[in-house]
Scaffold this motif. Structure first.
Motif, short mmCIF file in Angstrom:
data_model
loop_
_atom_site.label_atom_id
_atom_site.label_comp_id
_atom_site.label_asym_id
_atom_site.label_seq_id
_atom_site.Cartn_x
_atom_site.Cartn_y
_atom_site.Cartn_z
N SER B 73 -17.37 39.72 41.34
CA SER B 73 -17.11 38.28 41.11
C SER B 73 -18.13 37.68 40.16
O SER B 73 -17.88 36.67 39.48
CB SER B 73 -17.16 37.52 42.44
OG SER B 73 -16.25 38.06 43.35
N TRP B 74 -19.30 38.26 40.14
CA TRP B 74 -20.36 37.78 39.25
C TRP B 74 -19.99 38.04 37.79
O TRP B 74 -20.32 37.28 36.90
CB TRP B 74 -21.65 38.53 39.60
CG TRP B 74 -22.86 37.82 39.08
CD1 TRP B 74 -23.40 37.92 37.85
CD2 TRP B 74 -23.64 36.86 39.79
NE1 TRP B 74 -24.48 37.11 37.74
CE2 TRP B 74 -24.65 36.44 38.92
CE3 TRP B 74 -23.58 36.34 41.09
CZ2 TRP B 74 -25.61 35.52 39.31
CZ3 TRP B 74 -24.52 35.42 41.46
CH2 TRP B 74 -25.52 35.01 40.59
N LEU B 80 -13.07 38.26 42.30
CA LEU B 80 -12.73 37.60 43.58
C LEU B 80 -11.51 38.26 44.21
O LEU B 80 -11.44 38.42 45.43
CB LEU B 80 -12.46 36.11 43.34
CG LEU B 80 -13.68 35.27 42.91
CD1 LEU B 80 -13.24 33.93 42.35
CD2 LEU B 80 -14.61 35.06 44.11
N VAL B 108 -18.82 33.81 49.12
CA VAL B 108 -18.90 33.53 47.68
C VAL B 108 -19.39 32.10 47.46
O VAL B 108 -20.27 31.84 46.64
CB VAL B 108 -17.52 33.74 47.02
CG1 VAL B 108 -17.49 33.12 45.62
CG2 VAL B 108 -17.20 35.22 46.93
N VAL B 111 -23.13 31.81 48.33
CA VAL B 111 -23.96 32.42 47.27
C VAL B 111 -23.91 31.54 46.02
O VAL B 111 -24.93 31.32 45.36
CB VAL B 111 -23.48 33.85 46.97
CG1 VAL B 111 -24.20 34.43 45.76
CG2 VAL B 111 -23.66 34.74 48.19
N PHE B 112 -22.73 31.04 45.71
CA PHE B 112 -22.57 30.17 44.54
C PHE B 112 -23.46 28.93 44.66
O PHE B 112 -24.17 28.56 43.72
CB PHE B 112 -21.10 29.77 44.44
CG PHE B 112 -20.79 28.86 43.29
CD1 PHE B 112 -21.16 29.18 41.99
CD2 PHE B 112 -20.10 27.66 43.49
CE1 PHE B 112 -20.86 28.34 40.93
CE2 PHE B 112 -19.80 26.81 42.44
CZ PHE B 112 -20.19 27.15 41.16
N THR B 115 -27.06 29.84 44.10
CA THR B 115 -27.40 30.07 42.68
C THR B 115 -27.48 28.76 41.92
O THR B 115 -28.20 28.66 40.93
CB THR B 115 -26.35 30.96 41.99
OG1 THR B 115 -25.08 30.30 42.07
CG2 THR B 115 -26.26 32.33 42.63
N LEU B 116 -26.74 27.75 42.37
CA LEU B 116 -26.78 26.45 41.68
C LEU B 116 -28.03 25.66 42.00
O LEU B 116 -28.45 24.80 41.23
CB LEU B 116 -25.55 25.61 42.08
CG LEU B 116 -24.21 26.08 41.54
CD1 LEU B 116 -23.09 25.25 42.15
CD2 LEU B 116 -24.16 25.98 40.03
N SER B 119 -28.33 21.76 41.64
CA SER B 119 -27.10 21.27 41.00
C SER B 119 -25.90 21.35 41.92
O SER B 119 -24.81 20.91 41.55
CB SER B 119 -26.80 22.07 39.73
OG SER B 119 -27.85 21.95 38.81
N VAL B 123 -22.19 19.60 41.53
CA VAL B 123 -20.92 20.32 41.40
C VAL B 123 -19.90 19.76 42.39
O VAL B 123 -18.72 19.64 42.06
CB VAL B 123 -21.13 21.83 41.61
CG1 VAL B 123 -19.80 22.57 41.66
CG2 VAL B 123 -21.99 22.40 40.48
N VAL B 133 -12.70 25.29 42.23
CA VAL B 133 -13.74 26.20 42.70
C VAL B 133 -13.41 26.67 44.13
O VAL B 133 -13.42 27.88 44.43
CB VAL B 133 -15.13 25.52 42.68
CG1 VAL B 133 -16.17 26.36 43.38
CG2 VAL B 133 -15.55 25.23 41.24
N ALA B 137 -12.11 30.34 45.31
CA ALA B 137 -13.00 31.11 46.19
C ALA B 137 -12.23 31.67 47.39
O ALA B 137 -12.52 32.77 47.86
CB ALA B 137 -14.14 30.22 46.68
#
Lengths: 813, 151
Positions: B73-74, B80, B108, B111-112, B115-116, B119, B123, B133, B137
């Protein structure tokens, strides 16, 4: 078993259909952009400034304060402006690129055929050619070197791939930034402030409705007594070349813009197709500003104070960008336009300066005798070939279009439906404004500033200045053309016969370097040295100028209100402070209500009206005439005013095939005589009552209750706000109207695009309508927005306590 | 022409009985290969069955599927779909596979969000993008999990 096979078949089919649907439709692109983890858009969410950047011009430091304002410090100016380019690009790169594309006529390359007309206009006007000529003229100056350093800083961000969200959404990368692109930004803002085709529009109105109506609705001189340089302004003037030093503001009555305009003939030559097309690219309606200065005699501290709020297009992110640059020579802080290296309006440790629009006429239109083939034009008793150049407009997902750009001795030629007009604009030549604003930042007192002002060729602005020595200044900047016909000086609000050499600008070389010899001498331009109290709000500069300035002045509502309140403070003998001036910036008293409501009340009183109208009138009578967001009366008045204006002019304008864009301003409607031909079929009194009914119907239909239900920030949009609405700021109610000092036009999203109040050498405050960063994921994308609504300004100090964010180390980046 | 001997070029001809023997040998080896395959398949099925049913093994397999799915997915949104397919593949049933895919979608999103960093809240305000999104997901892994119904 058959059931299992069927089940497997259904599942396989669903799987295949799902995957096929995702990969073969528009969903694939959306997922490429926004799928969690892999979406391109998220690359920008984790973007951050690096700790260290190599700077080919030397060491510098960048600190970003709590409001997202960059503070650049360096021993060397070029090193500092490399860092300025770097941080501006980091914060506003998409804005830089979009503005550049608009001015170069390259929008269609991104968005397709929808913007082809816009591109055609900008290519035909050849703003890029003017920017190149400007860059050639300043490349070797001290400012030129810094512009190059700035461009290198921008390109370092591009090369590092530190691109904001918009580039990922549109899936493209910007081209290299050039110094000429920065000059193009100067052309853009100048065009926004001075680019108008009023003479064409007025000629069309005169052609359709007659000269009398055109004179009534578009008077060359509005009847009021509060010009900027009013009689009460007590100030000195520079000596002119012939040794005269004048202390009055007198001028030549013959050159005040009252000459004839030959409108109907001109309209016949130009036509409505061309006029309508060109009208789309004029200054946005309502562009203007407030600025004023009071000397130390009228302040608590004994130092002068300058207050400033330019009314330009409000958008997301804001038009302006705040920055501070400190070098051994000077510390300067203020607002600039992204793409321009230097602070345009702001303060240094010596003084503070601001600009409002003059409304001067620096664009002339020429008609020509053209041969049958349309290839030559008559000029100077001979047929001349047009200068021609083939240009290709690149169109995304469409066929490219090739156009032939034509020019005459006066400048570019614009054409529509076989109608042709030549254009001369003072921006279509090399201008020294970049040098001027660079020198403003380095200035040390009024004399320095005056010298720099001599180079401020474009745009025509009301410069208001004050310094730590207590000096104050007003000066009309920009080159003002002098036109003559048969040796007689004439105003420029007409269409000239270009073939006969009428109204030419001596000393002007389009797309080259001009001597400006035939323009109004610097000393003869309107100015006031050491004025005590002076206010500019785009109203007429002076009643009787020595030379024609222009006729596109704003209604005097704001100017009169500012002068009234300043006069009151002076008369009371109370020293003003920064808070007083911020409060004046927030003033919402609407002069239109004073002008018109008494008449409306008289009409209602004299007639037998319905309860509905009587109630509405009672609401207006109880109203304090302030355009505040919570006021019901303000809502009723705003909508009534709009309906009154519409009902006054609509019948004749509709018959003349003139749409709303040709409607006159509020002042013309408010002062229109009841005997006017426009009220021949429906009297002024009946129009007022019908307008009230129409306003009430509209308010009921829309469900509005307070002014802030209609007067909201909704029109303040991002260029891609329709496609990506999250990029817009919140939709919030706010105060102000198009006639109040606290200025806001809900119809055209024009208003206070920057507010600042500065006491030179003392306290200074400012606020932006949004945030300093254009990065959607930044904490400073919209952090000033609500404070701006309340005019709750933040400090604009010439120092910062912030830690170093980026260290620029010497090296080749 | 004899049934057995050499031709002019010395090439040995095959006799009928030899051919039959060879055919039998070939047949035998094919049978063995088929047997081996069957055995291997059965063994795989057994392993898969154990992975799908024995709690310890199942947990390890799900963890591996999630990690592989995240990596995929990355790199691309199709990851996905693959992630959902991986998780469902080691699930005891299609129904459990779909539930597992939903769980993968949740991982997902977590983790998303991590990583943000700061932010993430921004989002969340990105309507309607944030709907895409969330829908992708969950939706894409569930789509991939349908593969479980075929295997």
């Amino acid at each position: 078993m058959p059931a299992d096979t069927t089940r497997r078949g259904v599942l396989a089919g669903a799987l295949a259909a799902g995957i096929g649907g995702l990969t073969l439709t528009g969903a694939r692109e959306l997922l490429s952009q926004f799928a969690p983890l892999s979406g391109r858009a998220w690359n920008t969410a984790s973007r951050s400034l690096p700790d260290s950047v190599e700077n080919p011009y030397g060491e510098a430091s960048l600190r970003v304060d709590d409001h997202g304002v960059p503070h650049v410090e360096a021993d060397d100016e070029a090193a500092a402006y490399f860092a300025v380019g770097y941080v501006q690009a980091y914060d506003r790169l998409f804005q830089l690129d979009l503005q550049r594309r608009v001015m170069r006529g390259q929008l269609s390359e991104l968005v397709g055929e929808a913007t082809l007309d816009d591109d055609e206009f900008h290519v035909r006007m050849d703003f890029a050619g003017a920017a190149e000529a400007t860059w050639e003229s300043i490349a070797e100056t001290p400012a030129g070197e810094l512009v190059e350093a700035y461009a290198d800083g921008v390109n370092t961000v591009i090369e590092a791939g530190l691109l904001p969200l918009e580039f990922e959404l549109l899936d493209y990368e910007p081209r290299e930034w050039t110094p000429a692109d920065s000059m193009l930004m100067e052309k853009q803002i100048s065009w926004d402030l001075t680019g108008n085709f009023d003479e064409l529009r007025r000629a069309l109105v005169a052609d359709r409705l007659g000269e009398t109506v055109a004179d009534e609705l578009f008077p060359e001189r509005m009847d009021h007594d509060t010009p900027i340089l009013r009689d009460a302004v007590d100030a000195d003037r520079l000596e002119t070349d012939d040794g005269d030093s004048e202390n009055d503001n007198g001028g030549d009555d013959d050159s005040d813009g009252t000459g004839g305009t030959n409108g109907a003939d001109a309209a016949g030559n130009v036509g409505d197709e061309l006029t309508n097309w060109l009208s789309r690219y004029e200054s946005p309606t309502g562009v203007g500003s407030n600025s004023w200065v009071v000397s130390g005699a009228h302040t608590e501290s004994g130092n002068p104070i300058v207050a400033y709020d330019p009314h330009l297009t409000l958008m997301t992110p804001p038009l302006w960008y705040e920055q501070r640059v400190e070098t051994p020579e000077r510390s300067v802080r203020g607002a600039t336009f992204p793409g321009v290296p230097f602070v345009i309006a702001g303060a240094n440790d010596s003084g503070t300066w601001s600009f409002t629009n003059v409304g001067a006429d620096v664009l002339d239109c020429y008609r020509y005798e053209i041969d049958e083939n349309g290839e030559r034009y008559r000029y100077d008793d001979e047929w001349r070939e047009f200068d021609r150049e083939e240009r290709e407009l690149v169109v995304a997902d469409g066929e490219n279009r090739t156009i032939t750009v034509r020019k005459t001795v006066h400048g570019p030629v614009l054409e529509r439906e076989e109608r042709t007009v030549g254009v001369a604009w003072t921006g279509h030549t090399a201008t020294r404004t970049t040098e001027a604003i660079y020198e403003f930042g380095r200035s040390d007192g009024l004399e320095d500033l005056l010298e720099a002002t001599r180079k401020f060729d474009l745009p025509t602005q009301n410069l208001v200045y004050a310094d730590v020595d207590g000096r104050t200044l007003y000066y009309a900047t920009g080159q003002l053309p002098i036109r003559t016909i048969g040796g007689e000086e004439v105003p420029g609000n007409r269409i000239f016969d270009g073939s006969a050499g009428e109204g030419e600008w001596e000393g002007f070389t389009p797309f080259g370097e001009s001597s400006w010899d035939g323009f109004v001498p610097f000393e003869a331009k309107p100015h006031a040295i050491d004025p005590d109290v002076l206010a500019t709000a785009n109203q007429r500069v002076v009643d009787d100028p020595e030379h024609y300035v222009g006729v596109a002045y704003a209604s005097p509502y704001r100017g009169a209100r500012i002068y009234d309140r300043l006069d009151e403070a002076v008369e009371n003998g109370e020293g003003t402070d920064l808070e007083f001036h911020r409060d004046l910036q927030s003033d919402t008293h609407d002069g239109r209500a004073d002008q018109l409501l008494p008449d409306l009340f008289d009409v209602v009183e004299s007639r037998d009206v319905t309860d509905r109208l009587a109630d509405a009138t009672a609401t207006l009578e109880d109203w304090n005439r302030r355009m505040d967001r919570d006021e019901e009366g303000a809502l009723l008045f705003a909508r009534w005013m709009e309906q009154f204006r519409r009902l006054t002019v609509e019948p004749q304008f509709e018959a003349g095939d003139l749409d709303e864009s040709y409607y006159p301003g509020d002042w013309a409607v408010a002062t229109l005589s009841a005997d006017s031909d426009l009220y021949a079929d429906r009297s002024r009194e009946e129009t007022m009552l019908e307008a009230l009914e129409a306003a009430l119907d509209e308010i009921d239909d829309e469900g509005w209750e307070r002014y802030g239900d209609w007067n909201t920030t909704k029109p303040i949009e991002h260029p891609f706000g329709v496609e990506a609405p999250f990029l817009d700021y919140d939709d919030l109610p706010l105060d102000g109207s198009r006639a109040t000092v606290n200025n806001y036009r809900a119809g055209s999203a024009v208003g206070s695009s920057w507010r600042m109040v500065v006491e030179p050498g003392g306290e200074a405050t400012a606020i932006l309508p949004g945030g300093n960063s254009g990065d959607y994921f930044s904490a400073h994308y919209g952090d000033q927005f609500e404070r701006w609504i309340d005019n709750d300004q933040k400090p604009m100090a010439l120092s910062t306590e912030a830690d170093v964010t980026v260290s620029f180390t010497e090296g080749s980046s | 022409m004899s049934a057995s001997g050499s031709d002019e070029n010395g090439t040995r001809e095959t006799t009928g009985s030899e051919a039959s023997e060879g055919a039998l040998e070939n047949c035998g080896s094919e049978n063995r290969a088929v047997e081996r395959r069957k055995t291997s398949l059965e063994r795989s099925r057994t392993v898969l069955e154990r992975v799908r049913t024995e709690p310890g093994l199942h947990a390890v397999a799900v963890a591996g599927a999630v990690v592989l799915g995240l990596l995929a997915s990355w790199l691309h949104w199709f990851g996905l779909v693959l992630g959902g397919a991986f998780v469902a593949f080691v699930s005891p049933s299609l129904r459990r596979g779909i539930v597992g895919a939903v769980g993968f979608g949740l991982v997902v999103l977590v983790v998303f969000a991590l990583t943000l960093g700061g932010s993430a809240w921004t989002v969340l305000e990105m309507t309607p993008v944030v709907y895409l999104v969330i829908a992708s997901a969950f939706g894409l892994p569930v789509l991939g999990s349908l593969l479980r119904g075929l295997l």
